[in-house]
Write a protein that holds these residues in place. Structure first.
Motif, PDB file in Angstrom:
ATOM      1  N   GLU A  22      15.880  56.298  12.857  1.00 12.75           N
ATOM      2  CA  GLU A  22      15.823  57.743  12.604  1.00 12.75           C
ATOM      3  C   GLU A  22      14.992  58.083  11.369  1.00 12.75           C
ATOM      4  OE1 GLU A  22      19.970  58.737  12.246  1.00 12.75           O
ATOM      5  OE2 GLU A  22      20.358  58.308  14.354  1.00 12.75           O
ATOM      6  N   GLY A  23      14.500  57.077  10.665  1.00 12.52           N
ATOM      7  CA  GLY A  23      13.650  57.321   9.508  1.00 12.52           C
ATOM      8  C   GLY A  23      14.336  57.301   8.161  1.00 12.52           C
ATOM      9  N   TRP A  24      15.588  56.821   8.117  1.00 11.79           N
ATOM     10  CA  TRP A  24      16.257  56.683   6.824  1.00 11.79           C
ATOM     11  C   TRP A  24      15.547  55.595   6.017  1.00 11.79           C
ATOM     12  CZ3 TRP A  24      22.232  57.171   6.583  1.00 11.79           C
ATOM     13  CH2 TRP A  24      22.654  58.284   7.325  1.00 11.79           C
ATOM     14  N   GLN A  25      15.662  55.670   4.723  1.00  8.05           N
ATOM     15  CA  GLN A  25      15.139  54.628   3.842  1.00  8.05           C
ATOM     16  C   GLN A  25      16.155  53.488   3.803  1.00  8.05           C
ATOM     17  OE1 GLN A  25      13.281  56.768   0.138  1.00  8.05           O
ATOM     18  NE2 GLN A  25      15.144  57.846   0.726  1.00  8.05           N
ATOM     19  N   VAL A  26      15.683  52.270   4.008  1.00  2.69           N
ATOM     20  CA  VAL A  26      16.566  51.108   3.908  1.00  2.69           C
ATOM     21  C   VAL A  26      15.923  50.152   2.919  1.00  2.69           C
ATOM     22  CG1 VAL A  26      17.729  49.238   5.139  1.00  2.69           C
ATOM     23  CG2 VAL A  26      17.358  51.445   6.286  1.00  2.69           C
ATOM     24  N   VAL A  27      16.684  49.812   1.870  1.00  3.36           N
ATOM     25  CA  VAL A  27      16.146  49.033   0.757  1.00  3.36           C
ATOM     26  C   VAL A  27      16.919  47.729   0.589  1.00  3.36           C
ATOM     27  CG1 VAL A  27      15.689  49.024  -1.733  1.00  3.36           C
ATOM     28  CG2 VAL A  27      15.398  51.142  -0.424  1.00  3.36           C
ATOM     29  N   ASP A  28      16.174  46.644   0.587  1.00  2.00           N
ATOM     30  CA  ASP A  28      16.690  45.299   0.361  1.00  2.00           C
ATOM     31  C   ASP A  28      16.661  45.049  -1.149  1.00  2.00           C
ATOM     32  OD1 ASP A  28      17.049  42.531   0.158  1.00  2.00           O
ATOM     33  OD2 ASP A  28      15.536  42.039   1.661  1.00  2.00           O
ATOM     34  N   VAL A  29      17.836  44.813  -1.755  1.00  2.00           N
ATOM     35  CA  VAL A  29      17.890  44.625  -3.212  1.00  2.00           C
ATOM     36  C   VAL A  29      17.997  43.149  -3.615  1.00  2.00           C
ATOM     37  CG1 VAL A  29      18.857  46.926  -3.608  1.00  2.00           C
ATOM     38  CG2 VAL A  29      20.407  44.984  -3.356  1.00  2.00           C
ATOM     39  N   ARG A  30      17.758  42.244  -2.663  1.00  2.00           N
ATOM     40  CA  ARG A  30      17.890  40.815  -2.949  1.00  2.00           C
ATOM     41  C   ARG A  30      16.691  40.281  -3.729  1.00  2.00           C
ATOM     42  NH1 ARG A  30      18.201  38.195   2.610  1.00  2.00           N
ATOM     43  NH2 ARG A  30      16.536  39.703   2.921  1.00  2.00           N
ATOM     44  N   GLU A  31      16.805  39.022  -4.116  1.00  3.06           N
ATOM     45  CA  GLU A  31      15.730  38.326  -4.817  1.00  3.06           C
ATOM     46  C   GLU A  31      14.582  38.033  -3.842  1.00  3.06           C
ATOM     47  OE1 GLU A  31      15.740  37.536  -8.141  1.00  3.06           O
ATOM     48  OE2 GLU A  31      17.630  38.630  -8.270  1.00  3.06           O
ATOM     49  N   PRO A  32      13.351  37.864  -4.347  1.00  3.05           N
ATOM     50  CA  PRO A  32      12.209  37.613  -3.460  1.00  3.05           C
ATOM     51  C   PRO A  32      12.402  36.426  -2.513  1.00  3.05           C
ATOM     52  CG  PRO A  32      11.427  38.147  -5.643  1.00  3.05           C
ATOM     53  CD  PRO A  32      12.927  38.019  -5.744  1.00  3.05           C
ATOM     54  N   TYR A  33      12.975  35.309  -2.984  1.00  3.77           N
ATOM     55  CA  TYR A  33      13.142  34.145  -2.106  1.00  3.77           C
ATOM     56  C   TYR A  33      14.095  34.460  -0.952  1.00  3.77           C
ATOM     57  CZ  TYR A  33      17.797  32.935  -3.920  1.00  3.77           C
ATOM     58  OH  TYR A  33      19.133  32.956  -4.232  1.00  3.77           O
ATOM     59  N   GLU A  34      15.068  35.334  -1.201  1.00  2.91           N
ATOM     60  CA  GLU A  34      16.005  35.708  -0.146  1.00  2.91           C
ATOM     61  C   GLU A  34      15.295  36.548   0.913  1.00  2.91           C
ATOM     62  OE1 GLU A  34      20.305  36.561  -1.720  1.00  2.91           O
ATOM     63  OE2 GLU A  34      18.870  37.374  -3.166  1.00  2.91           O
ATOM     64  N   ARG A  35      14.483  37.489   0.462  1.00  3.77           N
ATOM     65  CA  ARG A  35      13.741  38.344   1.404  1.00  3.77           C
ATOM     66  C   ARG A  35      12.757  37.522   2.206  1.00  3.77           C
ATOM     67  NH1 ARG A  35      13.060  43.528   2.959  1.00  3.77           N
ATOM     68  NH2 ARG A  35      10.955  44.197   3.515  1.00  3.77           N
ATOM     69  N   GLU A  36      12.113  36.576   1.546  1.00  2.00           N
ATOM     70  CA  GLU A  36      11.147  35.705   2.217  1.00  2.00           C
ATOM     71  C   GLU A  36      11.806  34.936   3.363  1.00  2.00           C
ATOM     72  OE1 GLU A  36       7.247  34.084   2.469  1.00  2.00           O
ATOM     73  OE2 GLU A  36       7.940  35.665   1.151  1.00  2.00           O
ATOM     74  N   ALA A  37      13.033  34.502   3.175  1.00  4.42           N
ATOM     75  CA  ALA A  37      13.744  33.703   4.178  1.00  4.42           C
ATOM     76  C   ALA A  37      14.056  34.504   5.437  1.00  4.42           C
ATOM     77  CB  ALA A  37      15.039  33.147   3.584  1.00  4.42           C
ATOM     78  N   GLY A  38      14.387  35.765   5.268  1.00 12.22           N
ATOM     79  CA  GLY A  38      14.712  36.607   6.413  1.00 12.22           C
ATOM     80  C   GLY A  38      15.077  38.002   5.955  1.00 12.22           C
ATOM     81  N   ARG A  39      14.583  39.012   6.684  1.00  7.68           N
ATOM     82  CA  ARG A  39      14.803  40.403   6.287  1.00  7.68           C
ATOM     83  C   ARG A  39      14.891  41.286   7.530  1.00  7.68           C
ATOM     84  NH1 ARG A  39      10.305  38.239   5.442  1.00  7.68           N
ATOM     85  NH2 ARG A  39       8.430  38.909   6.507  1.00  7.68           N
TER      86      ARG A  39
END
Length: 115
Positions: A22-39
């Motif tokens: 629906e266009g809501w903002q969704v923000v991942d607040v994890r560390e870069p290595y965590e985001r790299e692994a899967g998001r």
């Protein structure tokens, strides 16, 4: 059922998937290595430690959902942003619960990194 004055701050993974579409903002607040692994696809990355500095880059007119691995760090972000007047929510159970419920992450062979 009548709405209560105490609106929930926690959203189930399926509702977050709908909100993202629906266009809501969704923000991942994890560390870069965590985001790299899967998001979660289509989400923005702002590390928790950088969130205060990046706060003005969020659209105050649209709701925002924060997520992390299990929901603890993103709950802190949610509380802080709600206190400043934003419609902020937390992904209940974090990306761990998202994956457990069979919702997709990227890359296709991604995984939830251990903290």
């Amino acid at each position: 059922m009548a709405p209560t004055s105490e609106e929930t701050t926690e959203l189930e993974p399926e509702r977050v998937a709908e909100a993202l579409a629906e266009g809501w903002q969704v923000v991942d607040v994890r560390e870069p290595y965590e985001r790299e692994a899967g998001r979660i696809a289509g989400t923005r990355h702002i590390e928790l430690s950088q969130l205060a500095a990046e706060a003005t880059t969020l659209d105050r007119k649209r709701p925002v959902i924060f997520y992390c691995r299990v929901g603890n760090r993103s709950a802190m972000a949610t509380d802080a942003f709600r206190a400043s007047g934003l419609r902020a929510y937390n992904l209940r159970g974090g990306i761990t619960e998202w994956v457990r419920r069979g919702l997709p992450i990227e890359p296709a062979d991604g995984h939830v990194a251990a903290h």
